[in-house]
Design a protein around this motif. Structure first.
Motif, PDB file in Angstrom:
ATOM      1  N   TRP A 207       4.252 -35.683   5.451  1.00 38.66           N
ATOM      2  CA  TRP A 207       4.628 -36.957   6.086  1.00 38.66           C
ATOM      3  C   TRP A 207       5.485 -36.729   7.326  1.00 38.66           C
ATOM      4  N   ALA A 208       5.890 -35.492   7.520  1.00 37.49           N
ATOM      5  CA  ALA A 208       6.534 -35.057   8.767  1.00 37.49           C
ATOM      6  C   ALA A 208       6.031 -33.643   8.994  1.00 37.49           C
ATOM      7  N   ASP A 209       6.004 -33.220  10.260  1.00 43.36           N
ATOM      8  CA  ASP A 209       5.475 -31.892  10.561  1.00 43.36           C
ATOM      9  C   ASP A 209       6.571 -30.836  10.661  1.00 43.36           C
ATOM     10  N   VAL A 210       7.741 -31.255  11.142  1.00 42.77           N
ATOM     11  CA  VAL A 210       8.822 -30.306  11.426  1.00 42.77           C
ATOM     12  C   VAL A 210      10.138 -30.974  11.052  1.00 42.77           C
ATOM     13  N   THR A 211      11.098 -30.182  10.572  1.00 35.80           N
ATOM     14  CA  THR A 211      12.467 -30.691  10.470  1.00 35.80           C
ATOM     15  C   THR A 211      13.410 -29.556  10.827  1.00 35.80           C
ATOM     16  N   LEU A 212      14.551 -29.899  11.368  1.00 32.15           N
ATOM     17  CA  LEU A 212      15.527 -28.853  11.692  1.00 32.15           C
ATOM     18  C   LEU A 212      16.937 -29.348  11.432  1.00 32.15           C
ATOM     19  N   GLY A 213      17.815 -28.386  11.140  1.00 35.36           N
ATOM     20  CA  GLY A 213      19.214 -28.724  10.897  1.00 35.36           C
ATOM     21  C   GLY A 213      20.126 -27.624  11.394  1.00 35.36           C
ATOM     22  N   LEU A 214      21.323 -28.023  11.797  1.00 33.43           N
ATOM     23  CA  LEU A 214      22.368 -27.061  12.164  1.00 33.43           C
ATOM     24  C   LEU A 214      23.614 -27.449  11.364  1.00 33.43           C
ATOM     25  N   ASP A 215      24.377 -26.467  10.915  1.00 31.41           N
ATOM     26  CA  ASP A 215      25.570 -26.717  10.089  1.00 31.41           C
ATOM     27  C   ASP A 215      25.220 -27.327   8.748  1.00 31.41           C
ATOM     28  N   THR A 216      24.326 -26.680   8.043  1.00 34.47           N
ATOM     29  CA  THR A 216      23.906 -27.192   6.753  1.00 34.47           C
ATOM     30  C   THR A 216      24.569 -26.388   5.627  1.00 34.47           C
ATOM     31  N   ASN A 217      24.554 -26.952   4.425  1.00 30.43           N
ATOM     32  CA  ASN A 217      25.115 -26.276   3.257  1.00 30.43           C
ATOM     33  C   ASN A 217      23.993 -25.989   2.258  1.00 30.43           C
ATOM     34  N   PRO A 218      24.199 -24.995   1.370  1.00 29.20           N
ATOM     35  CA  PRO A 218      23.130 -24.635   0.428  1.00 29.20           C
ATOM     36  C   PRO A 218      22.618 -25.826  -0.382  1.00 29.20           C
ATOM     37  N   TRP A 219      23.506 -26.736  -0.785  1.00 30.00           N
ATOM     38  CA  TRP A 219      23.052 -27.859  -1.627  1.00 30.00           C
ATOM     39  C   TRP A 219      22.205 -28.855  -0.838  1.00 30.00           C
ATOM     40  N   ASP A 220      22.312 -28.860   0.501  1.00 31.37           N
ATOM     41  CA  ASP A 220      21.470 -29.758   1.305  1.00 31.37           C
ATOM     42  C   ASP A 220      20.014 -29.271   1.322  1.00 31.37           C
ATOM     43  N   VAL A 221      19.813 -27.952   1.262  1.00 25.84           N
ATOM     44  CA  VAL A 221      18.496 -27.408   1.619  1.00 25.84           C
ATOM     45  C   VAL A 221      17.816 -26.531   0.568  1.00 25.84           C
ATOM     46  N   ALA A 222      18.572 -26.066  -0.450  1.00 21.90           N
ATOM     47  CA  ALA A 222      17.988 -25.050  -1.352  1.00 21.90           C
ATOM     48  C   ALA A 222      16.692 -25.561  -1.981  1.00 21.90           C
ATOM     49  N   ALA A 223      16.741 -26.737  -2.598  1.00 22.72           N
ATOM     50  CA  ALA A 223      15.547 -27.250  -3.286  1.00 22.72           C
ATOM     51  C   ALA A 223      14.437 -27.548  -2.276  1.00 22.72           C
ATOM     52  N   GLY A 224      14.790 -28.222  -1.185  1.00 19.82           N
ATOM     53  CA  GLY A 224      13.781 -28.611  -0.189  1.00 19.82           C
ATOM     54  C   GLY A 224      13.127 -27.404   0.461  1.00 19.82           C
ATOM     55  N   ALA A 225      13.904 -26.343   0.698  1.00 20.59           N
ATOM     56  CA  ALA A 225      13.343 -25.133   1.310  1.00 20.59           C
ATOM     57  C   ALA A 225      12.272 -24.538   0.412  1.00 20.59           C
ATOM     58  N   LEU A 226      12.558 -24.480  -0.890  1.00 14.13           N
ATOM     59  CA  LEU A 226      11.567 -23.916  -1.817  1.00 14.13           C
ATOM     60  C   LEU A 226      10.326 -24.804  -1.874  1.00 14.13           C
TER      61      LEU A 226
END
Ligand code: IPD
Ligand code: CA
Ligand code: CA
Length: 284
Positions: A207-226
């Motif tokens: 539903w989106a092609d790209v996302t990016l973040g700067l200054d992120t924490n492990p709990w923001d991205v761990a599940a989504g990255a996998l």
């Protein structure tokens, strides 16, 4: 990657435990949403927390420890607890600002890791009742396997990012606005959705092609990255030197759906990270 049957079964079980823990807080979050949620400031006006963030994390932690006693938890609100082998990385509400302002774009994010390697992840949108998840075998939405296809060119692609936050503008200055302008100009559409975990899940769903973040924490991205990786996409970490650390510990990232390419997003993040390094900023 260890693909033994034991690890695959463990990953599937952890996914199911995380799904139950996330679904368990769904009714509480739905009834609190748009009911006049009271907020407290955390570090500044842009960084909010509510009693529901804490209640959600407590409920999730109780569920995880009861289901998997050999656990430890890193939670955004409660920090580290327990000392078991399975590490759970929990964001009890990702997108608190949306939750508090009555915008239906927030989620629960729970990842499970063993020896630093992600085995399972769940991103749960309680309003739309979307359960995104991943284990060793794949990525799923409400139990159905995700097989997204991203737009091949940046001119056709959509990008989701919160960049630049007020904090990022203080760090990056004018370069932050220039980067934002470049992203707006390059991609077909840019959305500022303010939940890193749910933006990653949207990339995994196509539903989106790209996302990016700067200054992120492990709990923001761990599940989504996998979930992005298991859906066939890429999760590219930036801004950390230690290749021995897992990607979800990096402070900056670009994630791209399968078949997509995002040279502008990658160049923007690399440029900002390099400028921060030159300025002596240590997180990216
Ligand atoms: C925030 C969201 C947002 C990201 C911020 C996070 P929270 O988490 O993930 O997308 O840009 O850096 O702090 O505070 O809503 O859990
Ligand atoms: Ca978060
Ligand atoms: Ca949070």
């Amino acid at each position: 990657m260890d693909t033994t049957d034991d690890t695959r079964q463990l990953a599937a079980r952890l996914r199911s435990v995380a799904e139950d823990a996330a679904a368990g807080v769904g009714p509480m979050l739905r009834s609190a949403f748009r009911s006049g949620v009271r907020t407290e400031k955390k570090t500044n006006n842009h960084d909010l927390v509510t009693a529901h963030d804490r209640a959600s994390e407590e409920s999730i932690a109780r569920h995880l420890f009861a289901a998997v006693p050999d656990s430890r938890i890193l939670g955004e609100e409660g920090g580290h607890r327990g000392s078991g082998r399975i590490e759970w990385i929990v964001d009890p509400i990702d997108g608190t600002s949306n939750f508090a302002h009555g915008v239906a774009f927030f989620c629960v994010s729970i990842a499970a890791a063993l020896d630093g390697e992600l085995l399972a992840g769940v991103v749960y949108d309680p309003v739309a009742e979307l359960m995104f998840s991943a284990d060793r075998d794949g990525a799923y939405l409400n139990g159905e396997t995700l097989r997204p296809r991203a737009h091949a060119t940046e001119a056709q692609a959509s990008i989701m990012t919160d960049y630049p936050s007020a904090e990022a503008l203080r760090i990056d200055g004018r370069a932050g606005l220039d980067a934002f302008a470049e992203l707006v100009d390059t991609y077909a559409t840019l959305r500022r959705k303010v939940s890193a975990a749910l933006m990653l899940a949207h990339v995994a769903a196509g539903w989106a092609d790209v996302t990016l973040g700067l200054d992120t924490n492990p709990w923001d991205v761990a599940a989504g990255a996998l979930i992005v990786r298991r859906a066939g996409g890429s999760y590219l970490p930036f801004g950390y030197d230690d290749g021995a650390r897992p990607a979800h510990e990096a402070p900056c990232y670009v994630a791209i759906g399968p078949g997509g390419s995002a040279p502008t997003a990658v160049a923007v993040v690399e440029r900002l990270v390099a400028a921060r390094r030159r300025a002596g900023y240590t997180r990216g």
